[in-house]
Motif scaffolding. Sequence first.
Motif, PDB file in Angstrom:
ATOM      1  N   SER A 219       2.363 -10.916   7.544  1.00 47.27           N
ATOM      2  CA  SER A 219       3.045 -10.961   6.246  1.00 47.27           C
ATOM      3  C   SER A 219       3.320  -9.579   5.665  1.00 47.27           C
ATOM      4  N   VAL A 220       4.217  -9.527   4.705  1.00 43.51           N
ATOM      5  CA  VAL A 220       4.345  -8.347   3.842  1.00 43.51           C
ATOM      6  C   VAL A 220       2.976  -8.127   3.189  1.00 43.51           C
ATOM      7  N   ALA A 221       2.549  -6.878   3.100  1.00 40.39           N
ATOM      8  CA  ALA A 221       1.324  -6.454   2.390  1.00 40.39           C
ATOM      9  C   ALA A 221       0.009  -6.854   3.066  1.00 40.39           C
ATOM     10  N   VAL A 222       0.077  -7.309   4.325  1.00 41.82           N
ATOM     11  CA  VAL A 222      -1.172  -7.703   4.989  1.00 41.82           C
ATOM     12  C   VAL A 222      -1.875  -6.487   5.614  1.00 41.82           C
ATOM     13  N   GLY A 223      -1.145  -5.373   5.734  1.00 39.31           N
ATOM     14  CA  GLY A 223      -1.738  -4.161   6.326  1.00 39.31           C
ATOM     15  C   GLY A 223      -1.253  -3.854   7.732  1.00 39.31           C
ATOM     16  N   LYS A 224      -0.069  -4.331   8.053  1.00 45.27           N
ATOM     17  CA  LYS A 224       0.467  -4.097   9.413  1.00 45.27           C
ATOM     18  C   LYS A 224       0.623  -2.611   9.710  1.00 45.27           C
ATOM     19  N   SER A 225       1.176  -1.888   8.747  1.00 49.28           N
ATOM     20  CA  SER A 225       1.457  -0.481   9.069  1.00 49.28           C
ATOM     21  C   SER A 225       0.169   0.322   9.241  1.00 49.28           C
ATOM     22  N   THR A 226      -0.868   0.014   8.467  1.00 54.79           N
ATOM     23  CA  THR A 226      -2.146   0.716   8.655  1.00 54.79           C
ATOM     24  C   THR A 226      -2.722   0.392  10.033  1.00 54.79           C
TER      25      THR A 226
ATOM     26  N   SER B 262      13.772   3.198   3.860  1.00 55.65           N
ATOM     27  CA  SER B 262      12.975   3.836   2.808  1.00 55.65           C
ATOM     28  C   SER B 262      12.541   2.794   1.781  1.00 55.65           C
ATOM     29  N   HIS B 263      11.243   2.646   1.593  1.00 54.09           N
ATOM     30  CA  HIS B 263      10.744   1.745   0.543  1.00 54.09           C
ATOM     31  C   HIS B 263      11.066   2.310  -0.831  1.00 54.09           C
ATOM     32  N   PHE B 264      11.120   3.632  -0.881  1.00 53.18           N
ATOM     33  CA  PHE B 264      11.404   4.304  -2.145  1.00 53.18           C
ATOM     34  C   PHE B 264      12.824   3.959  -2.631  1.00 53.18           C
TER      35      PHE B 264
ATOM     36  N   GLU C  75      -1.539  -6.004  -6.312  1.00 55.15           N
ATOM     37  CA  GLU C  75      -2.291  -4.758  -6.530  1.00 55.15           C
ATOM     38  C   GLU C  75      -1.476  -3.547  -6.073  1.00 55.15           C
ATOM     39  N   ARG C  76      -0.826  -3.696  -4.917  1.00 47.37           N
ATOM     40  CA  ARG C  76      -0.016  -2.580  -4.412  1.00 47.37           C
ATOM     41  C   ARG C  76       1.159  -2.299  -5.354  1.00 47.37           C
ATOM     42  N   PHE C  77       1.773  -3.367  -5.836  1.00 53.52           N
ATOM     43  CA  PHE C  77       2.894  -3.215  -6.780  1.00 53.52           C
ATOM     44  C   PHE C  77       2.434  -2.463  -8.025  1.00 53.52           C
TER      45      PHE C  77
ATOM     46  N   ALA D 204       4.974   5.819  -7.276  1.00 49.78           N
ATOM     47  CA  ALA D 204       6.359   5.966  -6.784  1.00 49.78           C
ATOM     48  C   ALA D 204       7.410   5.518  -7.808  1.00 49.78           C
ATOM     49  N   PHE D 205       7.143   4.407  -8.525  1.00 47.42           N
ATOM     50  CA  PHE D 205       8.165   3.858  -9.436  1.00 47.42           C
ATOM     51  C   PHE D 205       8.443   4.783 -10.633  1.00 47.42           C
ATOM     52  N   THR D 206       7.514   5.697 -10.930  1.00 50.30           N
ATOM     53  CA  THR D 206       7.740   6.571 -12.090  1.00 50.30           C
ATOM     54  C   THR D 206       8.864   7.583 -11.820  1.00 50.30           C
TER      55      THR D 206
HETATM   56  N1  LIG Z   1       8.613   0.408  -3.501  1.00 51.80           N
HETATM   57  C1  LIG Z   1       7.932   1.274  -2.769  1.00 51.80           C
HETATM   58  N2  LIG Z   1       8.019   2.606  -3.009  1.00 51.80           N
HETATM   59  C2  LIG Z   1       7.347   3.476  -2.233  1.00 51.80           C
HETATM   60  N3  LIG Z   1       6.564   3.107  -1.192  1.00 51.80           N
HETATM   61  C3  LIG Z   1       6.447   1.792  -0.907  1.00 51.80           C
HETATM   62  C4  LIG Z   1       7.121   0.799  -1.667  1.00 51.80           C
HETATM   63  N4  LIG Z   1       6.810  -0.422  -1.147  1.00 51.80           N
HETATM   64  C5  LIG Z   1       6.014  -0.195  -0.110  1.00 51.80           C
HETATM   65  N5  LIG Z   1       5.769   1.121   0.040  1.00 51.80           N
HETATM   66  C6  LIG Z   1       4.961   1.756   1.071  1.00 51.80           C
HETATM   67  O1  LIG Z   1       5.427   1.349   2.335  1.00 51.80           O
HETATM   68  C7  LIG Z   1       4.393   0.735   3.084  1.00 51.80           C
HETATM   69  C8  LIG Z   1       4.933  -0.467   3.833  1.00 51.80           C
HETATM   70  O2  LIG Z   1       5.366  -1.454   2.886  1.00 51.80           O
HETATM   71  P1  LIG Z   1       5.785  -2.918   3.350  1.00 51.80           P
HETATM   72  O3  LIG Z   1       6.192  -3.717   2.166  1.00 51.80           O
HETATM   73  O4  LIG Z   1       6.689  -2.845   4.526  1.00 51.80           O
HETATM   74  O5  LIG Z   1       4.425  -3.410   3.732  1.00 51.80           O
HETATM   75  P2  LIG Z   1       3.984  -4.096   5.058  1.00 51.80           P
HETATM   76  O6  LIG Z   1       4.155  -3.170   6.231  1.00 51.80           O
HETATM   77  O7  LIG Z   1       4.466  -5.454   5.126  1.00 51.80           O
HETATM   78  O8  LIG Z   1       2.629  -4.160   4.572  1.00 51.80           O
HETATM   79  P3  LIG Z   1       1.488  -3.619   5.246  1.00 51.80           P
HETATM   80  O9  LIG Z   1       1.749  -2.242   5.752  1.00 51.80           O
HETATM   81  O10 LIG Z   1       0.565  -3.671   4.088  1.00 51.80           O
HETATM   82  O11 LIG Z   1       1.370  -4.694   6.285  1.00 51.80           O
HETATM   83  C9  LIG Z   1       3.352   0.366   2.070  1.00 51.80           C
HETATM   84  O12 LIG Z   1       2.050   0.460   2.594  1.00 51.80           O
HETATM   85  C10 LIG Z   1       3.535   1.380   0.960  1.00 51.80           C
HETATM   86  O13 LIG Z   1       2.734   2.523   1.180  1.00 51.80           O
END
Ligand SMILES: Nc1ncnc2c1ncn2[C@@H]1O[C@H](COP(=O)(O)OP(=O)(O)OP(=O)(O)O)[C@@H](O)[C@H]1O
Length: 323
Positions: free
Chosen positions: A102-109, A182-184, A248-250, A257-259
């Motif tokens: 899932s989104v936010a489950v920690g895949k990238s870590t 870019s998530h940003f 929590e991440r949001f 980042a959002f600032t």
């Molecule tokens: N809106 C954002 N602005 C800046 N960085 C973000 C934003 N959303 C996510 N990130 C960064 O990008 C990474 C990957 O976000 P993503 O939503 O793809 O998570 P994911 O890969 O599904 O989740 P996870 O890495 O927790 O599994 C996050 O861990 C976070 O550090």
Amino acid sequence: MDRPIDHGLSPYRAFSRNEWAQLRRDTPMTLRPDEITRLEGLGVHLSIKEVEEIYLPLSRLLSLYVAATQKLFRAMSHFLDARDAEANGEGKMPYIIGVAGSVAVGKSTTARVLQALLARWPNTPKVDLVTTDGFLLPNAILEREGLMEKKGFPESYDLSLLLRFLTDIKAGRRPVRAPLYSHFFYDVMPDQYVEIDRPDILIVEGLNVLQTTRPPKDGKAIPFVSDFFDFSVYIDGDEDVIERWYVERFMRLRSTAFTDPLSYFHRYSKLTEDEAKATALSIWRRINLPNLQDNILPTRQRANLILSKAGDHEVAEVKLRRL
Ligand SMILES: Nc1ncnc2c1ncn2[C@@H]1O[C@H](COP(=O)(O)OP(=O)(O)OP(=O)(O)O)[C@@H](O)[C@H]1O
Ligand SMILES: CC(C)(CO)[C@@H](O)C(=O)NCCC(=O)O
């Protein structure tokens, strides 16, 4: 007396956390504490204990699998008498590992930890990582097609571009370019790429990596992304726990980042705490939860390994698919 009904053997062998941790055997820890800290994702605390008990045994297993596959590849080259090509390095085939969940489950870590650990094994010094986020359709197209509320759903990806990328990797082409997201900016970056140049291992991380496609009407079969994988990992967790991680991440991004006025979500930094929480929950429930339920979770049983996480991202159970 009637014999009990045979419900069949589960395709997975399940390990408690402790049982799995024993499988590290005598593998030495190769990451320093500061290196581990650098691998942590936003809101994902990674302890040394977690790396030692969960990810080191996994890297040991993967290293054994890679070695076996490299041997098989040499056997094939020998059979085809392609030793010259092999000597020139042309015969190298990257071992591809998919990481789903899932989104936010920690895949990238998880993907980054595996990358760091695997690169310390002698037979796989070059480990590259790509995320399928780069293969999302640009916002301009998603907007035109009415898909902005479907980001992360199967229809929001350029699947043929992803399949072409994987075909080029498996064909040993060099270098191969993967687009960047870019998530940003909440969008694919035009003309920005990551170059993949014949790694020993390529980790491909994304929501969609275990998804299957419907057979086409014209009979021309399209491969699945996972057809290119040598091994796949699914990261699992309860829906309510992942929802909490997402919110929590949001909230953390809201104060970081959002600032920045250039951030796509800048407007959310001006919300009150309660409004921001409600917004995060609404995005989760409108987009990411239905995507998890309808398109991601159904792919779990296709993985070679399932890591089930508990409330603090610690892995509570590991399931390994029998060969
Ligand atoms: N809106 C954002 N602005 C800046 N960085 C973000 C934003 N959303 C996510 N990130 C960064 O990008 C990474 C990957 O976000 P993503 O939503 O793809 O998570 P994911 O890969 O599904 O989740 P996870 O890495 O927790 O599994 C996050 O861990 C976070 O550090
Ligand atoms: C880019 C994806 C699809 C996957 O990483 C995800 O982070 C995302 O943006 N989902 C859409 C809804 C949201 O903004 O959370």
